[in-house]
Design an enzyme around this catalytic site. Sequence first.
Site: not given
Length: 709
Positions: A81, A243
């Site tokens: 991020h 993920h």
Amino acid sequence: KRRGKPKMKLLLCVLFFQLGYAEKSKLEVANMRHEQYLKDLQNLDWEKVKTTINKMLTTSDPKWPADYGNYGPLFIRLAWHSAGSYRTSDGRGGVDGARQRFDPERSWADNTNLDKARNLLWSVKQEFPQVSWGDLIVLAGNEALRSMGAPVFGFCAGRVDDDDGSDSILLGPSPEQDLYAPCVVNGTCTAPLGSTTVGLIYVNPQGPMGEPDARGSAPQVRDTFARMDMNDSETVALIGGGHAFGKAHGACPFGAGSSPAQDPQNPWPGECGTGKGMDTYTSGIEGSWTTNPTTWDNEYFQNLIHLDWSPHKGPGDAWQFATIDSEDNPMAPAADMKNKSQATMMMTTDISLKNDDKFYDLVQQYAKDLNFLNDVFSYAWYKLTTRDMGPYSRCAPNSPSLPPPQNFQHPLPKQQSITPQTIEQVRNALILQFIAKEQSRALAINFAYACASTFRQTDYLGGCNGARILYPPATQWQGYSKLVQDGAALLEPVQTEFKNISWADLIVLAGGVALEISSNNSLHLDFCGGRTDDSEGSAWKYLEPTIYGNVNETADMLKEAILRTGLSNTDFVALLGARRSIGNATFPFYGVFSSNPAVLDNTYFQNLLASDFELITAPSGSLQYKSVDNDIYATQTDISVKFDAELGAIVQRFATNNSDFLSCLACAWPKLMNADRFDMPHCLPGTTSSTSLLSFSSTFSNTMTTTTE
């Protein structure tokens, strides 16, 4: 012939800079700080830093307990991020600068609870204060991947921390972002913004506008990843690779609480029970993607393929997907490793990979071939976390596991070897070509400026090194096609005669010589050779200028473009004066901008202030401005500079002081021409070695332009 005592313009520029009187541009400050940071890293024991990080990753703190006893997934999210805000449209965003520590980024919804990750990393920062936050964030992400079995391509150190979040203001949300890149409906944002939703890294994980439309989500995923220069294979590998680890958090529907901007003392306390551990709320989506959320594998892709998924709202009241048959749903351990196991889930964005033929083909390949996934993911992760660093030469030489230059870093061929004697010979040949031809000088000046002004300090791309102006896409840009054609034709005879000088060096040198001649030998511009030539121009894919002088360009757009280069307003206005003073305008514009177009002086600024302009269609067909009293012309850029308060003050300053104008130009021209010289740090503006070069080099002392007085 050069004789007599040297003029002092450049010497004054250097002296003022050394004494701190001259205006330091962002570009110079950035170079100074980067130079010092690389020195600070020279004796660092990187292995000790990594050992300390790895110990922290598996030492759970009761203040913010680690899911599954491992902070690895949290630090992968922190690095992702931080880096994922990068966008190719203007080079803004990315982890360099570590601006996620500041607003607006720290309060983005997508960065909920990442303050806890930075708090945990503080213990490492305290032990190794010389390492920047940016480097620590990326290195922690790398070590998190490595510790859980994922492949790591390498690490490029060299990120310098910013002092505030000002360089993220245009990422939004902010009034400046609304002005520069408005998004009427948040969730449908387009470039130059990097995401569909201001405050998110890419797209809404619940689907377009928060609806579980997997088919509609796929084009948004492709588009937003492309905005940071990721192709389909990199996009799918990053999503599935990221993920493979950890879980999403949506323990209840009540939210995460106040953001850091709203409550900096107690940000995101969580409104679900204790607000941490099993009660954590981050995105509102709840669950992990795989049954082994701290182990690297390709189960994510296998689950996508082999299971049938349907949307439902989870405990956080957010859309997510579960298997149609609950008995088929793979079970993951509970985050606290104590409670009962938890069913795996998928987000709408995950399911979108099954609803796009190209994406799904990659999903199938990664599900079958872990080695293929390893290769693509490791490279894509390195690109994700390094893309905003610019050229390879900005990486610290002692970076641990530093890979060779990669395609996304646009490496250039080996530096050209050029002697001072050759430079002087080329200079003399250019003097003979330019001495009585003001339009040739105007062409050379504008050609060099067009080549160098593509540089942007936001991600260190562009600049004249490589001479990529000679190739597409530059040759297809407005105003560049004819300029390149004419400029190359002008310099071709000299390049043919002196084959050991690169096109890049020749373009820059010719522009400087043209300015020197036009100043009637009152100006000397330092030249730092050694540039090399690329064989194509793809490195300029995202660098088309946003300012040409068209009537639809506002002063705010102009000042944003100046800010992007890292130059000061004074630098820009001085460079504008250099381009406007000599000869006729270059295509597509028409006419002269100065009543004394054979001489480089402050007449352009005097004419600009004294004239009243009206909008006309020029003989060339361009829409531009003409003085109502004479044949002085202007573009929208000139008009914006005249009437903007800050830029206009500089115009007034130069109009009343020719020596001031020439002194500032003597600083600004080499600053821009050398802005991209990361291959030769002694050329870079602002570095101590650059100052030494300007002050004491033989070029400065022996070839200073002089006149007989």
